[in-house]
Design a protein around this motif. Sequence first.
Motif, short mmCIF file in Angstrom:
data_model
loop_
_atom_site.label_atom_id
_atom_site.label_comp_id
_atom_site.label_asym_id
_atom_site.label_seq_id
_atom_site.Cartn_x
_atom_site.Cartn_y
_atom_site.Cartn_z
N VAL A 1 0.67 -1.16 -0.16
CA VAL A 1 0.07 0.03 -0.07
C VAL A 1 0.92 1.16 0.06
CG1 VAL A 1 -1.81 1.18 1.50
CG2 VAL A 1 -1.97 -1.11 1.23
N ARG A 2 1.93 1.16 0.78
CA ARG A 2 2.66 2.38 0.75
C ARG A 2 3.50 2.68 -0.40
NH1 ARG A 2 7.08 2.22 5.34
NH2 ARG A 2 7.88 0.38 3.94
N ARG A 3 3.92 1.66 -1.14
CA ARG A 3 4.60 1.76 -2.45
C ARG A 3 3.50 2.36 -3.66
NH1 ARG A 3 6.90 -3.25 -1.19
NH2 ARG A 3 5.55 -4.28 -2.16
N ARG A 4 2.35 1.98 -3.36
CA ARG A 4 1.18 2.25 -4.35
C ARG A 4 0.12 3.33 -3.75
NH1 ARG A 4 4.07 0.51 -8.65
NH2 ARG A 4 4.98 -1.76 -8.24
N LEU A 5 0.69 4.07 -2.83
CA LEU A 5 -0.26 4.97 -2.16
C LEU A 5 -0.68 6.00 -2.98
CD1 LEU A 5 -1.60 5.46 0.32
CD2 LEU A 5 0.28 7.03 0.96
N TRP A 6 0.24 6.36 -4.23
CA TRP A 6 -0.29 7.39 -5.28
C TRP A 6 -1.51 6.92 -6.00
CZ3 TRP A 6 -0.70 5.93 -10.41
CH2 TRP A 6 0.20 4.93 -10.60
N LEU A 7 -1.35 5.56 -6.28
CA LEU A 7 -2.66 5.09 -7.12
C LEU A 7 -3.91 5.15 -6.35
CD1 LEU A 7 -3.60 3.87 -9.53
CD2 LEU A 7 -3.03 1.34 -8.83
N VAL A 8 -3.97 4.71 -4.85
CA VAL A 8 -5.10 4.89 -4.00
C VAL A 8 -5.48 6.26 -3.82
CG1 VAL A 8 -5.97 4.43 -1.80
CG2 VAL A 8 -4.23 2.83 -2.90
N ILE A 9 -4.79 7.07 -3.83
CA ILE A 9 -4.92 8.76 -3.72
C ILE A 9 -5.61 9.17 -4.82
CG2 ILE A 9 -4.23 10.83 -3.46
CD1 ILE A 9 -2.18 9.79 -1.57
N LEU A 10 -5.03 8.71 -6.19
CA LEU A 10 -5.72 9.18 -7.60
C LEU A 10 -7.07 8.69 -7.46
CD1 LEU A 10 -5.40 10.29 -10.09
CD2 LEU A 10 -4.34 8.11 -10.76
N VAL A 11 -7.40 7.32 -7.26
CA VAL A 11 -8.80 6.88 -7.46
C VAL A 11 -9.94 7.51 -6.45
CG1 VAL A 11 -10.12 4.47 -7.22
CG2 VAL A 11 -8.02 4.73 -8.17
N VAL A 12 -9.31 7.70 -5.07
CA VAL A 12 -10.37 8.31 -4.53
C VAL A 12 -10.39 9.94 -4.63
CG1 VAL A 12 -10.47 8.83 -1.71
CG2 VAL A 12 -9.59 6.58 -2.42
N ALA A 13 -9.47 10.41 -5.09
CA ALA A 13 -9.58 11.76 -5.51
C ALA A 13 -10.48 11.95 -6.57
CB ALA A 13 -8.11 12.36 -5.58
N ILE A 14 -10.35 11.21 -7.41
CA ILE A 14 -11.53 11.14 -8.58
C ILE A 14 -12.66 11.12 -8.25
CG2 ILE A 14 -12.06 10.22 -10.59
CD1 ILE A 14 -9.26 9.71 -11.29
N ALA A 15 -13.05 10.10 -7.46
CA ALA A 15 -14.38 9.62 -6.69
C ALA A 15 -14.73 10.87 -5.87
CB ALA A 15 -14.26 8.49 -6.06
N ALA A 16 -13.70 11.64 -5.18
CA ALA A 16 -14.28 12.78 -4.36
C ALA A 16 -14.61 13.93 -5.13
CB ALA A 16 -13.01 12.92 -3.41
N LEU A 17 -13.97 14.11 -6.32
CA LEU A 17 -14.43 15.25 -6.94
C LEU A 17 -15.83 15.22 -7.45
CD1 LEU A 17 -10.94 15.95 -8.98
CD2 LEU A 17 -12.09 17.29 -7.28
N TYR A 18 -16.18 13.65 -8.17
CA TYR A 18 -17.56 13.45 -8.65
C TYR A 18 -18.75 13.62 -7.30
CZ TYR A 18 -21.38 10.65 -10.23
OH TYR A 18 -22.54 10.22 -10.50
N VAL A 19 -18.35 12.95 -6.21
CA VAL A 19 -19.01 12.99 -4.98
C VAL A 19 -19.54 14.77 -4.92
CG1 VAL A 19 -19.39 12.66 -2.62
CG2 VAL A 19 -18.60 10.87 -4.14
#
Length: 277
Positions: A10-28
Amino acid sequence: MELRAYWGVVRRRLWLVILVVAIAALYVAYQGYHLWKTPGALKAYHSTVTVQVGLQPAPRSMIPSYIEDMQVAEALADAVPSVVTMPGFDQAVANQIGQDMQAIQARYGSNPDLGDWQNPGAIAGALSASRVHNLVTIDVSWPTAPGAWAIANAVGEVLTSHLNTYLDYIIEGTPGTAVNGQQLQPAAIGRLVSPASDPAPGSGSAGNRLTLLAAILLVSLIIGLALAFLVDYLDDRLRSAEEVVELLQLPVYGELPRAPRAGERSAERRVPPAPVS
């Protein structure tokens, strides 16, 4: 050890998790702002009116029995929920509100906030109906309290005055009374059982969408974590001595330190020269 390995992924790919959540947060956030700006979407006032559906009193030859009369009344009551969504009914309600303006002003003052009551489409979207036996209850969800009461009151008046004009039915097996060779049908009537109730605040027409938007954020977090583990699984690079031992089944006797990048200061601290006495 497994938890540490999972956390490392998770720490190595944290940028990917943040990107997906950020896109969803913008839509919400966009959908939430749109709902907040739409009148009556999140918060509305509810007023209800109950009408009893029956048949107009007629000669016995037209209504063979009381039981049949009740069965017909319940069948007609089944059709009333579709009547409130029928084209023209919403316009009739709007016209009735205009005629009731004096009574509305007497109840809510000289300048009541009725909302967009002159828009038949808005009125049609605010109505919902339910039936119990031959009692039909119409619920009005409207952004303003005076508007909710005015619409519910007008719905009750339209149904009690003109219900027969919105129902097209034939009672089969009824002898009826003939006038000029044409069989007469008993007219459907509506009787006001419970007048328009005082408006009560409640959830709007899109109140359940807030739960859906919150669920989207949770699902986006799960998808981000799943993508992080998938990308890490597809990455076949070796990152630690433990992975080398696990893959080659050979011991590791030494490791070369990572070469410093351009401009990166050395981690080793230089020892200052001893003072000369």
